[in-house]
Scaffold this active site. Structure first.
Site, PDB file in Angstrom:
ATOM      1  N   GLY A 140       1.464  -0.349 -45.188  1.00  0.00           N
ATOM      2  CA  GLY A 140       0.026  -0.640 -45.291  1.00  0.00           C
ATOM      3  C   GLY A 140      -0.783   0.299 -44.392  1.00  0.00           C
ATOM      4  O   GLY A 140      -1.823   0.837 -44.795  1.00  0.00           O
ATOM      5  N   HIS A 141      -0.288   0.507 -43.165  1.00  0.00           N
ATOM      6  CA  HIS A 141      -0.978   1.438 -42.262  1.00  0.00           C
ATOM      7  C   HIS A 141      -0.880   2.870 -42.778  1.00  0.00           C
ATOM      8  O   HIS A 141      -1.833   3.644 -42.678  1.00  0.00           O
ATOM      9  CB  HIS A 141      -0.365   1.377 -40.859  1.00  0.00           C
ATOM     10  CG  HIS A 141      -0.464   0.025 -40.206  1.00  0.00           C
ATOM     11  ND1 HIS A 141       0.607  -0.820 -40.070  1.00  0.00           N
ATOM     12  CD2 HIS A 141      -1.525  -0.621 -39.665  1.00  0.00           C
ATOM     13  CE1 HIS A 141       0.230  -1.920 -39.458  1.00  0.00           C
ATOM     14  NE2 HIS A 141      -1.065  -1.829 -39.194  1.00  0.00           N
ATOM     15  N   GLU A 191      -7.982  -3.815 -46.707  1.00  0.00           N
ATOM     16  CA  GLU A 191      -8.652  -4.965 -47.338  1.00  0.00           C
ATOM     17  C   GLU A 191      -7.887  -6.264 -47.099  1.00  0.00           C
ATOM     18  O   GLU A 191      -8.398  -7.333 -47.371  1.00  0.00           O
ATOM     19  CB  GLU A 191      -8.771  -4.728 -48.849  1.00  0.00           C
ATOM     20  CG  GLU A 191      -9.861  -3.743 -49.210  1.00  0.00           C
ATOM     21  CD  GLU A 191     -10.072  -3.646 -50.711  1.00  0.00           C
ATOM     22  OE1 GLU A 191      -9.253  -4.180 -51.485  1.00  0.00           O
ATOM     23  OE2 GLU A 191     -11.052  -2.995 -51.105  1.00  0.00           O
ATOM     24  N   LYS A 192      -6.649  -6.151 -46.620  1.00  0.00           N
ATOM     25  CA  LYS A 192      -5.903  -7.393 -46.385  1.00  0.00           C
ATOM     26  C   LYS A 192      -6.646  -8.281 -45.388  1.00  0.00           C
ATOM     27  O   LYS A 192      -6.722  -9.493 -45.556  1.00  0.00           O
ATOM     28  CB  LYS A 192      -4.501  -7.096 -45.869  1.00  0.00           C
ATOM     29  CG  LYS A 192      -3.752  -8.371 -45.664  1.00  0.00           C
ATOM     30  CD  LYS A 192      -2.371  -8.150 -45.154  1.00  0.00           C
ATOM     31  CE  LYS A 192      -1.938  -9.384 -44.415  1.00  0.00           C
ATOM     32  NZ  LYS A 192      -2.462  -9.396 -43.054  1.00  0.00           N
ATOM     33  N   ASP A 193      -7.206  -7.658 -44.341  1.00  0.00           N
ATOM     34  CA  ASP A 193      -8.034  -8.405 -43.387  1.00  0.00           C
ATOM     35  C   ASP A 193      -9.474  -8.353 -43.914  1.00  0.00           C
ATOM     36  O   ASP A 193     -10.323  -7.632 -43.371  1.00  0.00           O
ATOM     37  CB  ASP A 193      -7.912  -7.786 -41.998  1.00  0.00           C
ATOM     38  CG  ASP A 193      -6.509  -7.936 -41.452  1.00  0.00           C
ATOM     39  OD1 ASP A 193      -6.112  -9.066 -41.156  1.00  0.00           O
ATOM     40  OD2 ASP A 193      -5.794  -6.923 -41.358  1.00  0.00           O
ATOM     41  N   LEU A 232       3.719  -0.435 -37.141  1.00  0.00           N
ATOM     42  CA  LEU A 232       3.186   0.148 -38.380  1.00  0.00           C
ATOM     43  C   LEU A 232       4.113  -0.080 -39.570  1.00  0.00           C
ATOM     44  O   LEU A 232       5.328  -0.117 -39.434  1.00  0.00           O
ATOM     45  CB  LEU A 232       2.951   1.645 -38.176  1.00  0.00           C
ATOM     46  CG  LEU A 232       2.029   2.013 -37.015  1.00  0.00           C
ATOM     47  CD1 LEU A 232       1.877   3.532 -36.929  1.00  0.00           C
ATOM     48  CD2 LEU A 232       0.662   1.362 -37.156  1.00  0.00           C
ATOM     49  N   MET A 260      -3.013  -1.976 -34.488  1.00  0.00           N
ATOM     50  CA  MET A 260      -2.378  -2.595 -33.318  1.00  0.00           C
ATOM     51  C   MET A 260      -0.890  -2.230 -33.285  1.00  0.00           C
ATOM     52  O   MET A 260      -0.098  -2.915 -32.636  1.00  0.00           O
ATOM     53  CB  MET A 260      -2.569  -4.110 -33.350  1.00  0.00           C
ATOM     54  CG  MET A 260      -4.039  -4.509 -33.219  1.00  0.00           C
ATOM     55  SD  MET A 260      -4.303  -6.136 -32.493  1.00  0.00           S
ATOM     56  CE  MET A 260      -3.469  -7.173 -33.675  1.00  0.00           C
ATOM     57  N   SER A 275       2.351  -7.039 -43.781  1.00  0.00           N
ATOM     58  CA  SER A 275       1.712  -7.441 -42.523  1.00  0.00           C
ATOM     59  C   SER A 275       2.718  -7.262 -41.402  1.00  0.00           C
ATOM     60  O   SER A 275       3.924  -7.507 -41.595  1.00  0.00           O
ATOM     61  CB  SER A 275       1.303  -8.921 -42.600  1.00  0.00           C
ATOM     62  OG  SER A 275       1.027  -9.412 -41.303  1.00  0.00           O
ATOM     63  N   GLN A 302      -8.596 -10.393 -29.036  1.00  0.00           N
ATOM     64  CA  GLN A 302      -8.681 -10.996 -30.369  1.00  0.00           C
ATOM     65  C   GLN A 302      -7.574 -12.021 -30.630  1.00  0.00           C
ATOM     66  O   GLN A 302      -7.430 -12.500 -31.741  1.00  0.00           O
ATOM     67  CB  GLN A 302      -8.706  -9.922 -31.457  1.00  0.00           C
ATOM     68  CG  GLN A 302      -7.430  -9.134 -31.646  1.00  0.00           C
ATOM     69  CD  GLN A 302      -7.613  -7.965 -32.606  1.00  0.00           C
ATOM     70  OE1 GLN A 302      -8.197  -6.940 -32.252  1.00  0.00           O
ATOM     71  NE2 GLN A 302      -7.135  -8.098 -33.827  1.00  0.00           N
TER      72      GLN A 302
HETATM   73  O1  PAF Z   1      -6.594  -4.833 -38.016  1.00  0.00           O
HETATM   74  C1  PAF Z   1      -6.160  -4.584 -36.870  1.00  0.00           C
HETATM   75  O2  PAF Z   1      -5.039  -4.102 -36.691  1.00  0.00           O
HETATM   76  C2  PAF Z   1      -7.011  -4.921 -35.659  1.00  0.00           C
HETATM   77  O3  PAF Z   1      -7.725  -6.093 -35.855  1.00  0.00           O
HETATM   78  C3  PAF Z   1      -7.936  -3.775 -35.240  1.00  0.00           C
HETATM   79  C4  PAF Z   1      -8.945  -3.440 -36.309  1.00  0.00           C
HETATM   80  C5  PAF Z   1      -7.102  -2.539 -34.922  1.00  0.00           C
HETATM   81  C6  PAF Z   1      -8.716  -4.158 -33.976  1.00  0.00           C
HETATM   82  O4  PAF Z   1      -7.849  -4.465 -32.929  1.00  0.00           O
END
Ligand code: PAF
Length: 280
Positions: free
Chosen positions: A36-37, A148-150, A33, A30, A185, A61
């Site tokens: 982590g990304h 894995e954080k989510d 960045l 999303m 995060s 979401q």
């Molecule tokens: O983890 C995220 O950034 C979001 O939940 C995702 C997987 C890109 C879906 O919008």
């Protein structure tokens, strides 16, 4: 790196990347960045693989009282980071392309979506499953990388992909942390200075509990101690639980277990998790 905002151009761009026989890896994000990304991009950069990242702040979401409008948007910095990281293509669809007028489909993964964050954030995982399904159908990757954080998100996506025979390999990448242990995060920027100092209680409390459970202490007392530590640091707890690492149901000491937590400091909601067992 090419940045693409139209589906027909995306299809052409991905076909071009596949032209030399490469596999396609997708890293959905999303935006906003951080390291982590970049760890996801790094993991995706395998020989014979081209990397597609997506940036889409998915309204489906976010709950009505959540942070959709203030969610950080950093298009220029993100594009620069992805280019420097060696990403091949950035898919950045506008909301109207993702959810045109009349859009009526909802993807819902029962059971595994319902507890923990699913209970605290009703509808959240339907939004995630719906947008990830769309991203998979748009990019048609061979493999996709998630942090894995989510942890519950990763479990929901694994369930969905298995149930729908999607044929996409799902790879979980370990959580990246600040030097003091705080999980990276995009939402950490909401923490003020005092909250940032208190936030370290989250990884510390989970670490103490995970080690105690691993060495055989009763999980309930370890969980209670973790909850007390978080409350003393000023957190309001959504949950601190020990779960089965695959089903997120009741833990079984014979199977990998995960310690999962979500709690709020002021208006910022932090989540974190730790493996309790080796290979967990
Ligand atoms: O983890 C995220 O950034 C979001 O939940 C995702 C997987 C890109 C879906 O919008």
């Amino acid at each position: 790196m090419q940045t693409i905002r139209q589906l027909d151009l995306l299809r052409q761009g991905v076909a071009d990347l596949r032209g030399d026989g490469s596999r396609i890896a997708l890293v959905p994000t999303m935006g906003a960045l951080h390291a982590g990304h970049l760890a996801l991009i790094e993991a995706a950069k395998r020989p014979g693989t081209r990397v597609v990242a997506s940036i889409f702040v998915n309204p489906k979401q976010f709950g009505a009282n959540e942070d959709l409008s203030r969610y950080p948007r950093k298009e220029l910095a993100d594009t620069r980071m992805l280019t420097e990281a060696g990403c091949d293509l950035l898919w950045m669809p506008p909301v109207e392309a993702m959810y045109p007028a009349g859009f009526a489909t909802n993807v819902s993964v029962a059971g595994i979506s319902e507890g923990l964050d699913g209970a605290a954030r009703p509808g959240h995982f339907d939004g995630v499953a719906t947008v990830v399904t769309k991203l998979f159908n748009q990019v048609r990757p061979d493999v996709a990388y998630f942090g894995e954080k989510d942890f519950q998100q990763l479990a929901v996506i694994r369930r969905m992909v298995a149930d729908l025979d999607t044929g996409i390999e799902i790879i979980g990448v370990p959580t990246q942390r600040e030097d003091d242990g705080l999980a990276l995060s995009s939402r950490n920027i909401y923490l003020d200075e005092a909250e940032r100092v208190k936030a370290v209680a989250m990884p510390r409390a989970l670490g103490v509990a995970a080690r105690a459970i691993h060495k055989g202490d009763a999980p309930e007392s370890a969980l209670a101690a973790a909850r007390d530590t978080l409350i003393a640091a000023g957190f309001t707890i959504d949950y601190v639980e020990l779960v089965d690492a695959e089903t997120l149901g009741a833990p079984d000491p014979a199977r990998p277990r995960r310690l999962v937590a979500a709690a709020r400091l002021g208006t910022t909601r932090l989540i974190d998790n730790l493996a309790v067992d080796p290979n967990g």
